[in-house]
Write an enzyme that holds these catalytic residues in place. Structure first.
Site, PDB file in Angstrom:
ATOM      1  N   HIS A   1      -2.654   1.833   8.435  1.00 10.57           N
ATOM      2  CA  HIS A   1      -4.119   0.861   7.103  1.00 10.57           C
ATOM      3  C   HIS A   1      -4.285  -0.128   8.306  1.00 10.57           C
ATOM      4  CE1 HIS A   1      -6.652  -1.311   4.988  1.00 10.57           C
ATOM      5  NE2 HIS A   1      -5.292  -1.828   4.369  1.00 10.57           N
TER       6      HIS A   1
ATOM      7  N   HIS B   1     -12.765  -3.508   2.897  1.00 15.11           N
ATOM      8  CA  HIS B   1     -11.300  -4.216   3.105  1.00 15.11           C
ATOM      9  C   HIS B   1     -10.341  -2.899   4.530  1.00 15.11           C
ATOM     10  CE1 HIS B   1      -7.236  -3.198   1.629  1.00 15.11           C
ATOM     11  NE2 HIS B   1      -7.215  -3.477   2.915  1.00 15.11           N
TER      12      HIS B   1
ATOM     13  N   HIS C   1      -7.369  -3.030   9.241  1.00  8.76           N
ATOM     14  CA  HIS C   1      -8.814  -4.039   9.245  1.00  8.76           C
ATOM     15  C   HIS C   1      -9.801  -4.151  10.642  1.00  8.76           C
ATOM     16  CE1 HIS C   1      -6.303  -6.289   5.985  1.00  8.76           C
ATOM     17  NE2 HIS C   1      -5.865  -5.421   5.898  1.00  8.76           N
TER      18      HIS C   1
ATOM     19  N   GLU D   1       1.151  -1.325  -0.325  1.00  9.84           N
ATOM     20  CA  GLU D   1      -0.360  -0.034  -0.034  1.00  9.84           C
ATOM     21  C   GLU D   1       0.572   0.954   0.054  1.00  9.84           C
ATOM     22  OE1 GLU D   1      -3.140  -0.423  -0.689  1.00  9.84           O
ATOM     23  OE2 GLU D   1      -3.810  -1.972   0.550  1.00  9.84           O
TER      24      GLU D   1
HETATM   25  P1  13P Z   1       1.575  -5.582   2.943  1.00  9.86           P
HETATM   26  O1  13P Z   1       1.385  -6.700   3.940  1.00  9.86           O
HETATM   27  O2  13P Z   1       1.506  -5.576   1.243  1.00  9.86           O
HETATM   28  O3  13P Z   1       1.858  -4.098   3.570  1.00  9.86           O
HETATM   29  O4  13P Z   1      -0.547  -5.647   2.870  1.00  9.86           O
HETATM   30  C1  13P Z   1      -1.499  -5.975   4.131  1.00  9.86           C
HETATM   31  C2  13P Z   1      -2.538  -5.046   3.526  1.00  9.86           C
HETATM   32  O5  13P Z   1      -3.556  -4.727   4.238  1.00  9.86           O
HETATM   33  C3  13P Z   1      -3.138  -4.510   2.118  1.00  9.86           C
HETATM   34  O6  13P Z   1      -4.429  -4.033   2.177  1.00  9.86           O
HETATM   35 ZN    ZN Z   2      -6.006  -4.242   3.401  1.00 10.92          ZN
END
Ligand code: 13P
Ligand code: ZN
Length: 268
Positions: free
Chosen positions: A141, A213, A143, A118
């Site tokens: 970022h 996401h 989840h 990302e």
């Molecule tokens: P990375 O392992 O490349 O950081 O990706 C994780 C992710 O949450 C992609 O949206």
């Molecule tokens: Zn992600």
């Protein structure tokens, strides 16, 4: 030898990232390699760091980002686990330097760990923040389960519907996430489209919800960015618990929200 040796300011930044990475795992928001963190560490860079040779070839960012000239970032590694980064941040992340063309970067320390997939979103956001003179240095970022669950329902994807609902669950949410939750319609992970949509929403919000996401948040440091996500997700949990008990929660009244907004001098 580590780039962090005898550099307490830089070491502190990376320790904070590691601490937050542990929280993300404990909360169940970071399955496998899920989520990523970057921090603009340029203020901690000295001449010795500037002179350090690259340990990777130059790699394209995917954008030209003129405000990042001479900047350095700590980045979580792609495919690396938050739970591992919590214990070994320099084996599961790396420090990168933006090259003078502002379109490429190279890894400088400690190990040639390729940065998160990302990276286009993270770096485009840092470029945007610098451009507007912001003191924000960190982007996260992750989840978060309940916020992602809400993003599967059209009603919550309408502008400010989720923000108002979440603010009304507990007074602190508006106090500590005063700009609310921006919504970003589904886009391919890692794509430049996702990066561009994220920048647009960050004009009005510190935290954005990537439909189906995750979330992407910015703040002065990594702990503050985490806190904003945490208070929003706490409200989502309260909402869902009430629904699970079989009723639609009342939420704070408009009058209670107004009183809070005035008392804490929050934006309307
Ligand atoms: P990375 O392992 O490349 O950081 O990706 C994780 C992710 O949450 C992609 O949206
Ligand atoms: Zn992600």
């Amino acid at each position: 030898m580590s780039i962090l040796d005898n550099r307490p300011g830089l070491a502190h930044e990376v320790e904070q990232v590691a601490e937050v990475a542990g929280y993300l795992w404990q909360k169940g928001w970071a399955e496998r390699n899920g989520g990523n963190i970057t921090v603009n560490v340029t203020e901690h860079v000295d001449d010795a760091i500037r002179a350090m040779p690259a340990i990777s070839e130059p790699r394209p960012i995917g954008f030209t980002l003129p405000n990042l000239k001479g900047c350095y970032f700590y980045c979580k590694g792609t495919n690396k686990r938050m739970r591992d980064l919590a214990r070994w941040p320099m084996e599961n992340g790396s420090v990168i330097r933006i090259l003078d063309d502002c379109a490429h970067y190279e890894i400088i320390a400690d190990n040639p760990v390729a940065p998160t997939s990302e990276l286009p979103s993270h770096l485009a956001v840092h470029n945007y923040l610098i451009g507007k003179g912001s003191n924000y240095k960190a982007s996260v970022h992750t989840h978060p389960i309940e916020l992602v669950a809400m993003s599967h329902c059209k009603k919550y994807l309408e502008k400010d519907v989720a923000t108002r609902l979440l603010w009304s669950m507990i007074p602190e949410t508006k106090a500590f996430c005063p700009r609310g939750l921006g919504i970003i319609p589904y886009k391919l992970p890692s794509s430049n489209d996702l990066a561009e949509a994220t920048i647009k929403e960050l004009g009005d919000y510190d935290v954005t919800l990537w439909e189906k996401h995750g979330v992407f948040a910015v703040d002065t440091d990594v702990m503050a960015a985490f806190d904003q996500i945490d208070v929003l997700n706490k409200s989502a949990l309260i909402y869902i618990q009430a629904k699970n008990m079989g009723f639609e929660p009342d939420g704070m009244s408009d009058e209670q929200m107004r009183e809070m907004t005035v008392a804490f001098n929050l934006p309307k």
